[in-house]
Design a protein around this motif. Structure first.
Motif, mmCIF file in Angstrom:
data_model
loop_
_atom_site.group_PDB
_atom_site.id
_atom_site.type_symbol
_atom_site.label_atom_id
_atom_site.label_comp_id
_atom_site.label_asym_id
_atom_site.label_seq_id
_atom_site.Cartn_x
_atom_site.Cartn_y
_atom_site.Cartn_z
ATOM 1 N N LEU A 87 2.581 38.175 -3.815
ATOM 2 C CA LEU A 87 1.859 39.165 -4.636
ATOM 3 C C LEU A 87 0.866 39.941 -3.773
ATOM 4 O O LEU A 87 0.774 41.178 -3.867
ATOM 5 C CB LEU A 87 1.142 38.469 -5.803
ATOM 6 C CG LEU A 87 0.283 39.377 -6.690
ATOM 7 C CD1 LEU A 87 1.110 40.496 -7.317
ATOM 8 C CD2 LEU A 87 -0.407 38.580 -7.789
ATOM 9 N N LYS A 88 0.123 39.213 -2.925
ATOM 10 C CA LYS A 88 -0.854 39.894 -2.056
ATOM 11 C C LYS A 88 -0.174 40.956 -1.215
ATOM 12 O O LYS A 88 -0.622 42.094 -1.147
ATOM 13 C CB LYS A 88 -1.504 38.882 -1.131
ATOM 14 C CG LYS A 88 -2.857 38.355 -1.226
ATOM 15 C CD LYS A 88 -3.922 38.761 -2.141
ATOM 16 C CE LYS A 88 -3.563 39.099 -3.548
ATOM 17 N NZ LYS A 88 -4.299 38.461 -4.600
ATOM 18 N N GLU A 140 1.454 43.955 -3.468
ATOM 19 C CA GLU A 140 0.597 44.829 -4.279
ATOM 20 C C GLU A 140 -0.192 45.830 -3.446
ATOM 21 O O GLU A 140 -0.558 46.885 -3.950
ATOM 22 C CB GLU A 140 -0.339 44.029 -5.196
ATOM 23 C CG GLU A 140 -1.481 43.329 -4.507
ATOM 24 C CD GLU A 140 -2.451 42.666 -5.496
ATOM 25 O OE1 GLU A 140 -2.692 43.217 -6.580
ATOM 26 O OE2 GLU A 140 -2.978 41.598 -5.161
ATOM 27 N N THR A 186 -9.673 39.926 -18.956
ATOM 28 C CA THR A 186 -8.241 40.240 -18.995
ATOM 29 C C THR A 186 -7.710 40.144 -20.430
ATOM 30 O O THR A 186 -7.779 39.082 -21.063
ATOM 31 C CB THR A 186 -7.485 39.286 -18.058
ATOM 32 O OG1 THR A 186 -7.980 39.519 -16.748
ATOM 33 C CG2 THR A 186 -5.986 39.511 -18.096
ATOM 34 N N VAL A 226 -9.267 45.403 -5.261
ATOM 35 C CA VAL A 226 -8.344 45.119 -6.362
ATOM 36 C C VAL A 226 -7.578 43.821 -6.097
ATOM 37 O O VAL A 226 -7.385 43.001 -6.988
ATOM 38 C CB VAL A 226 -7.385 46.316 -6.601
ATOM 39 C CG1 VAL A 226 -6.179 45.898 -7.424
ATOM 40 C CG2 VAL A 226 -8.137 47.441 -7.315
ATOM 41 N N ALA A 227 -7.140 43.627 -4.867
ATOM 42 C CA ALA A 227 -6.413 42.398 -4.532
ATOM 43 C C ALA A 227 -7.397 41.232 -4.478
ATOM 44 O O ALA A 227 -8.335 41.214 -3.688
ATOM 45 C CB ALA A 227 -5.703 42.558 -3.195
ATOM 46 N N SER A 228 -7.171 40.266 -5.321
ATOM 47 C CA SER A 228 -8.087 39.127 -5.428
ATOM 48 C C SER A 228 -7.902 38.161 -4.257
ATOM 49 O O SER A 228 -6.777 37.806 -3.903
ATOM 50 C CB SER A 228 -7.813 38.412 -6.750
ATOM 51 O OG SER A 228 -8.668 37.314 -6.884
ATOM 52 N N VAL A 285 -7.886 44.230 -15.957
ATOM 53 C CA VAL A 285 -6.815 44.760 -16.821
ATOM 54 C C VAL A 285 -7.160 44.481 -18.275
ATOM 55 O O VAL A 285 -6.865 43.415 -18.816
ATOM 56 C CB VAL A 285 -5.448 44.172 -16.434
ATOM 57 C CG1 VAL A 285 -4.333 44.845 -17.247
ATOM 58 C CG2 VAL A 285 -5.171 44.352 -14.949
ATOM 59 N N SER A 318 -12.415 38.209 -13.766
ATOM 60 C CA SER A 318 -13.235 39.157 -14.537
ATOM 61 C C SER A 318 -13.739 38.594 -15.855
ATOM 62 O O SER A 318 -14.764 39.034 -16.372
ATOM 63 C CB SER A 318 -12.398 40.397 -14.835
ATOM 64 O OG SER A 318 -11.293 40.049 -15.667
ATOM 65 N N GLY A 319 -12.990 37.667 -16.418
ATOM 66 C CA GLY A 319 -13.318 37.180 -17.760
ATOM 67 C C GLY A 319 -12.985 38.176 -18.859
ATOM 68 O O GLY A 319 -13.338 37.979 -20.020
ATOM 69 N N SER A 368 -9.987 33.082 -14.818
ATOM 70 C CA SER A 368 -10.110 34.538 -14.722
ATOM 71 C C SER A 368 -11.229 34.935 -13.772
ATOM 72 O O SER A 368 -12.323 34.364 -13.823
ATOM 73 C CB SER A 368 -10.381 35.120 -16.112
ATOM 74 O OG SER A 368 -10.457 36.527 -16.054
ATOM 75 N N ALA A 387 -3.466 35.122 -15.758
ATOM 76 C CA ALA A 387 -2.575 36.205 -15.341
ATOM 77 C C ALA A 387 -2.674 36.407 -13.823
ATOM 78 O O ALA A 387 -3.713 36.129 -13.216
ATOM 79 C CB ALA A 387 -2.971 37.502 -16.046
ATOM 80 N N GLY A 388 -1.592 36.893 -13.248
ATOM 81 C CA GLY A 388 -1.602 37.332 -11.844
ATOM 82 C C GLY A 388 -2.046 36.244 -10.877
ATOM 83 O O GLY A 388 -1.583 35.105 -10.923
ATOM 84 N N THR A 389 -2.972 36.637 -10.015
ATOM 85 C CA THR A 389 -3.479 35.707 -9.006
ATOM 86 C C THR A 389 -4.141 34.488 -9.645
ATOM 87 O O THR A 389 -4.029 33.370 -9.137
ATOM 88 C CB THR A 389 -4.455 36.465 -8.083
ATOM 89 O OG1 THR A 389 -3.678 37.339 -7.246
ATOM 90 C CG2 THR A 389 -5.271 35.535 -7.215
ATOM 91 N N SER A 390 -4.807 34.692 -10.775
ATOM 92 C CA SER A 390 -5.445 33.553 -11.442
ATOM 93 C C SER A 390 -4.387 32.568 -11.947
ATOM 94 O O SER A 390 -4.575 31.349 -11.880
ATOM 95 C CB SER A 390 -6.326 34.039 -12.589
ATOM 96 O OG SER A 390 -7.387 34.824 -12.074
HETATM 97 C C1 F6R Z 1 -4.018 40.388 -7.918
HETATM 98 C C2 F6R Z 1 -5.014 40.373 -8.987
HETATM 99 C C3 F6R Z 1 -4.538 40.279 -10.380
HETATM 100 C C4 F6R Z 1 -5.510 39.459 -11.248
HETATM 101 C C5 F6R Z 1 -5.083 39.477 -12.714
HETATM 102 C C6 F6R Z 1 -5.956 38.608 -13.571
HETATM 103 O O1 F6R Z 1 -4.599 40.406 -6.657
HETATM 104 O O2 F6R Z 1 -6.191 40.450 -8.738
HETATM 105 O O3 F6R Z 1 -3.265 39.729 -10.445
HETATM 106 O O4 F6R Z 1 -5.551 38.157 -10.759
HETATM 107 O O5 F6R Z 1 -5.100 40.802 -13.198
HETATM 108 O O6 F6R Z 1 -7.273 39.035 -13.555
HETATM 109 P P1 F6R Z 1 -8.465 38.074 -13.905
HETATM 110 O O7 F6R Z 1 -8.484 36.970 -12.920
HETATM 111 O O8 F6R Z 1 -9.685 38.952 -13.845
HETATM 112 O O9 F6R Z 1 -8.210 37.557 -15.301
#
Ligand code: F6R
Length: 353
Positions: free
Chosen positions: A233-234, A237, A108, A154-156, A350, A105-106, A103, A56-59
């Motif tokens: 996205l960066k 967001e 999501t 928050v921003a990865s 998330v 966080s592992g 991921s 999801a998202g940045t990943s």
């Molecule tokens: C954006 C961001 C999110 C995460 C996404 C997935 O900067 O951090 O888009 O990349 O919520 O989260 P993970 O990588 O923890 O599964």
């Protein structure tokens, strides 16, 4: 602890160089041979007829980059999927699929839902995660660490570059990249530092191009298109500037009608195969009044480009192009007096679908 940094995001942008070194030391031995990747992982991937990267998202955006490494170096067709989509609309799978979850966080929830389904169907899986002992690492057959250290903003940022590096190392371990990847990554890390040391340039670019703007665009082709979506996205967001990132060739199919006098269009230009085409697309938006900010690789640069990146192996250029994008997002947000680390409405992890 933020230490001398005003925000975690800036600290984490800086840490990307250390993370690159850490990953290199962990995954390569002194003879530039792969270590710490179980033979079982390599053989499970080799046995697959197709790889499915799910995130999801940045990943997910890191997956778009990694796809190129898996396809070019292992010869195994690779698809990249958004986990919240895959979970409820599983595409038709190949005979012998192998799943790679990406991921930070592992945890999501959208990705966990897919992994649950994959486990139920009996397909093999690997999670690349920053937080080990997380749900996604425990429930997949295999797991590899991103070793980026805690990511607080928050921003990865550093988890994205770490994912790209581990994908490259894994693809190299499975296939035959014909490049001295350890050495190429070391060179790339040196150049990452060079870019990070030029923060003031990106502060100036962010203020000049984005102050008072409500929308912006990032364009590029190939790997630059993959980075363009992450760059967008960066920026959006944390600064709340509505930003679209997309494949430059799509401009003429619709988006170019949005270009007005002064619209900021960031163009990423690092892939020689398509550089001529992207130059044409830059000229087209410029002719319609866009404020074009060209971030180019050195060998493709022209006089007047906003920022020239050092050259490394073209496949590794995403590790460099994303840094200006991260810094531009950071400084545009500071310029708006917003909380860089804690954008509204967003959580770091998330855990709901
Ligand atoms: C954006 C961001 C999110 C995460 C996404 C997935 O900067 O951090 O888009 O990349 O919520 O989260 P993970 O990588 O923890 O599964």
């Amino acid at each position: 602890d933020k230490g001398v940094y005003p925000y975690y995001m800036l600290k984490e942008i800086d840490e990307q160089v250390i993370v690159a070194h850490t990953l290199s030391q962990y995954y390569f031995d002194d003879n530039a041979q792969i270590q710490n990747i179980d033979d079982d992982i390599i053989s499970a991937i080799k046995a697959a007829d197709r790889l499915y990267i799910v995130a999801a998202g940045t990943s997910y955006h890191a997956g778009l980059v990694g796809k190129r490494y898996f396809e070019q170096w292992t010869g195994i067709p690779t698809e990249v999927h958004i986990s919240s989509e895959f979970a409820y609309d599983q595409p038709l799978l190949s005979q012998r699929p192998f799943f790679i979850f990406l991921s930070q966080s592992g945890e999501t929830a959208d990705s966990r839902e897919v992994l649950d389904n994959v486990v139920k169907q009996g397909y093999p899986s690997l999670t690349l995660a920053n937080v080990m002992n997380s749900t996604l690492t425990r429930e997949a057959n295999f797991a590899l660490p991103l070793l980026a250290g805690p990511e607080i903003a928050v921003a990865s940022t550093k988890a994205y570059t770490a994912q790209i590096i581990v994908e490259a190392i894994l693809a190299h371990a499975v296939g035959n990249s014909q490049i001295d990847l350890k050495n190429e990554l070391a060179k790339t890390a040196v150049e990452m530092q060079v870019i990070i040391d030029q923060k003031d340039e990106f502060k100036a670019i962010a203020e000049q191009a984005l102050r008072g703007q409500r929308s912006a665009f990032y364009i590029g082709r190939g790997l630059d298109a993959a980075v363009a979506v992450e760059a967008a996205l960066k920026l959006k967001e944390i600064s709340y500037i509505q930003t679209e990132g997309f494949a430059a060739g799509e401009l003429k199919h619709g988006t170019i009608s949005l270009i007005e006098e002064g619209t900021p269009v960031f163009a990423l230009l690092t892939q020689s195969k398509t550089a001529g085409l992207v130059r044409g697309e830059i000229a087209q938006v410029a002719a319609r009044g866009a404020n074009t900010i060209i971030i180019s690789g050195k060998k493709l640069a022209k006089k007047g480009d906003a920022y020239v990146l050092p050259d490394v192996n073209e496949l590794l250029m995403p590790l460099l192009t994303v840094i200006p994008a991260q810094l531009i997002a950071y400084y545009a947000t500071l310029d708006r007096n917003l909380d860089v680390d804690r954008p509204r409405n967003l959580a770091k992890s998330v855990t709901v679908q």
